[in-house]
Scaffold this motif. Structure first.
Motif, PDB file in Angstrom:
ATOM      1  N   HIS A   1      37.471  33.523  51.355  1.00 48.20           N
ATOM      2  CA  HIS A   1      38.113  32.319  50.811  1.00 48.20           C
ATOM      3  C   HIS A   1      38.907  32.689  49.561  1.00 48.20           C
ATOM      4  O   HIS A   1      38.438  33.445  48.718  1.00 48.20           O
ATOM      5  CB  HIS A   1      37.034  31.285  50.467  1.00 48.20           C
ATOM      6  CG  HIS A   1      37.508  30.172  49.621  1.00 48.20           C
ATOM      7  ND1 HIS A   1      36.965  29.874  48.381  1.00 48.20           N
ATOM      8  CD2 HIS A   1      38.501  29.259  49.810  1.00 48.20           C
ATOM      9  CE1 HIS A   1      37.581  28.851  47.860  1.00 48.20           C
ATOM     10  NE2 HIS A   1      38.515  28.443  48.697  1.00 48.20           N
ATOM     11  N   SER A   2      40.127  32.150  49.444  1.00 52.98           N
ATOM     12  CA  SER A   2      41.007  32.483  48.305  1.00 52.98           C
ATOM     13  C   SER A   2      41.002  33.995  48.085  1.00 52.98           C
ATOM     14  O   SER A   2      40.622  34.501  47.023  1.00 52.98           O
ATOM     15  CB  SER A   2      40.563  31.745  47.032  1.00 52.98           C
ATOM     16  OG  SER A   2      40.660  30.356  47.192  1.00 52.98           O
ATOM     17  N   SER A   3      41.462  34.700  49.110  1.00 53.96           N
ATOM     18  CA  SER A   3      41.301  36.154  49.195  1.00 53.96           C
ATOM     19  C   SER A   3      41.847  36.931  48.011  1.00 53.96           C
ATOM     20  O   SER A   3      41.338  38.004  47.674  1.00 53.96           O
ATOM     21  CB  SER A   3      41.978  36.665  50.471  1.00 53.96           C
ATOM     22  OG  SER A   3      41.460  36.026  51.609  1.00 53.96           O
ATOM     23  N   LEU A   4      42.889  36.414  47.367  1.00 52.32           N
ATOM     24  CA  LEU A   4      43.563  37.175  46.312  1.00 52.32           C
ATOM     25  C   LEU A   4      43.221  36.673  44.910  1.00 52.32           C
ATOM     26  O   LEU A   4      43.891  37.031  43.940  1.00 52.32           O
ATOM     27  CB  LEU A   4      45.071  37.137  46.536  1.00 52.32           C
ATOM     28  CG  LEU A   4      45.532  37.522  47.944  1.00 52.32           C
ATOM     29  CD1 LEU A   4      47.039  37.424  48.064  1.00 52.32           C
ATOM     30  CD2 LEU A   4      45.050  38.915  48.320  1.00 52.32           C
ATOM     31  N   SER A   5      42.164  35.884  44.793  1.00 48.88           N
ATOM     32  CA  SER A   5      41.812  35.322  43.483  1.00 48.88           C
ATOM     33  C   SER A   5      41.154  36.333  42.551  1.00 48.88           C
ATOM     34  O   SER A   5      40.797  35.990  41.420  1.00 48.88           O
ATOM     35  CB  SER A   5      40.906  34.095  43.653  1.00 48.88           C
ATOM     36  OG  SER A   5      39.691  34.451  44.293  1.00 48.88           O
ATOM     37  N   TYR A   6      41.001  37.572  43.004  1.00 52.38           N
ATOM     38  CA  TYR A   6      40.537  38.637  42.106  1.00 52.38           C
ATOM     39  C   TYR A   6      41.642  39.001  41.102  1.00 52.38           C
ATOM     40  O   TYR A   6      41.373  39.643  40.077  1.00 52.38           O
ATOM     41  CB  TYR A   6      40.137  39.885  42.901  1.00 52.38           C
ATOM     42  CG  TYR A   6      41.247  40.446  43.767  1.00 52.38           C
ATOM     43  CD1 TYR A   6      42.199  41.307  43.246  1.00 52.38           C
ATOM     44  CD2 TYR A   6      41.352  40.095  45.110  1.00 52.38           C
ATOM     45  CE1 TYR A   6      43.239  41.799  44.030  1.00 52.38           C
ATOM     46  CE2 TYR A   6      42.372  40.589  45.909  1.00 52.38           C
ATOM     47  CZ  TYR A   6      43.307  41.435  45.360  1.00 52.38           C
ATOM     48  OH  TYR A   6      44.331  41.907  46.150  1.00 52.38           O
ATOM     49  N   LEU A   7      42.869  38.610  41.384  1.00 54.24           N
ATOM     50  CA  LEU A   7      43.986  38.879  40.475  1.00 54.24           C
ATOM     51  C   LEU A   7      43.851  38.060  39.194  1.00 54.24           C
ATOM     52  O   LEU A   7      43.189  37.029  39.169  1.00 54.24           O
ATOM     53  CB  LEU A   7      45.317  38.535  41.163  1.00 54.24           C
ATOM     54  CG  LEU A   7      45.682  39.371  42.384  1.00 54.24           C
ATOM     55  CD1 LEU A   7      46.844  38.730  43.128  1.00 54.24           C
ATOM     56  CD2 LEU A   7      46.023  40.796  41.983  1.00 54.24           C
ATOM     57  N   LYS A   8      44.502  38.508  38.136  1.00 54.53           N
ATOM     58  CA  LYS A   8      44.462  37.791  36.874  1.00 54.53           C
ATOM     59  C   LYS A   8      45.348  36.544  36.947  1.00 54.53           C
ATOM     60  O   LYS A   8      46.455  36.608  37.481  1.00 54.53           O
ATOM     61  CB  LYS A   8      44.933  38.687  35.733  1.00 54.53           C
ATOM     62  CG  LYS A   8      43.991  39.838  35.411  1.00 54.53           C
ATOM     63  CD  LYS A   8      44.522  40.658  34.247  1.00 54.53           C
ATOM     64  CE  LYS A   8      43.564  41.798  33.910  1.00 54.53           C
ATOM     65  NZ  LYS A   8      44.063  42.619  32.768  1.00 54.53           N
ATOM     66  N   PRO A   9      44.870  35.425  36.415  1.00 55.70           N
ATOM     67  CA  PRO A   9      45.719  34.220  36.360  1.00 55.70           C
ATOM     68  C   PRO A   9      46.963  34.491  35.521  1.00 55.70           C
ATOM     69  O   PRO A   9      46.912  35.201  34.517  1.00 55.70           O
ATOM     70  CB  PRO A   9      44.821  33.174  35.697  1.00 55.70           C
ATOM     71  CG  PRO A   9      43.428  33.657  35.940  1.00 55.70           C
ATOM     72  CD  PRO A   9      43.514  35.153  35.901  1.00 55.70           C
TER      73      PRO A   9
END
Length: 214
Positions: free
Chosen positions: A6-14
């Motif tokens: 879920h939300s696969s790329l949310s490891y990236l910095k906002p």
């Protein structure tokens, strides 16, 4: 069962400073897309939004825009090379911190999203793309994409904090449910293994979860 993040790329910095303060709730994955693949993930959940000044897609989940230096095309190239992946594409809500844009703005977002979906489906034929839903209009605006497999969505959601309805009158349980939705890592630690076991025999279905490494 097909394992999905879920939300696969949310490891990236906002990209926005305010969301960096709330990474404990808007970060639902800690592994990058290659590490997720190596952990067995074969379905990826990608939220998209467009910078109208460049018409380039950026990664967005909910109200949070993520590191603009990460190019979606680089991710799709890798998944296409692997040849056994599903990608759900969603046009995220056209609002920032609750401030909605005009109907014209939403229309432009949906036009660019539809064109983007047509392009990636043509350029990355070894990926099974599905979805095409716009959260602003609550419609499927990229008709080139199909509905995809049955999806089981078993993850936390901060949006549920605004839902006044509850399945129980027990105050302790209500508080615990709220904590789950604020802290996706906590939700994943408690429920991931149970949900994997529960849905393991559901062939040709996708189980979307937070923190696939837990």
């Amino acid at each position: 069962m097909i394992l999905g993040s879920h939300s696969s790329l949310s490891y990236l910095k906002p990209d926005q400073r305010i969301f960096k303060l709330f990474s404990f709730t808007n970060k639902t994955q800690s592994e990058d897309y290659i590490e997720q693949y190596e952990l067995g993930v074969r379905a990826f959940d990608i939220g998209i939004w467009f910078d109208l000044s460049t018409e380039e897609p950026v990664i967005k989940y909910g109200h949070c825009i993520y590191d603009k230096s990460e190019k979606i095309t680089n991710i799709l190239k890798y998944l296409n090379l692997m040849g056994d992946c599903y990608v759900r594409l969603t046009l995220e809500d056209s609002s920032i911190l609750g401030f909605s844009f005009s109907k014209w703005y939403i229309g432009e977002q949906e036009r660019l999203f539809s064109r983007f979906c047509e392009k990636v489906k043509l350029n990355y034929p070894r990926i099974h793309f599905f979805g095409g839903h716009s959260k602003s209009s609550n419609l499927v605006v990229a008709s080139v994409l199909d509905n995809g497999p049955t999806c089981y969505e078993k993850y936390s959601s901060s949006a549920l904090l605004l839902n006044s309805k509850s399945d129980t009158d027990n105050l302790f349980h209500n508080i615990f449910d709220k904590l789950f939705n604020i802290f996706p890592r906590l939700f994943a630690k408690v429920w991931n293994k149970k949900n994997k076991n529960k849905y393991n025999m559901r062939e040709d279905s996708i189980l979307f979860i937070d923190f696939v490494n837990l």
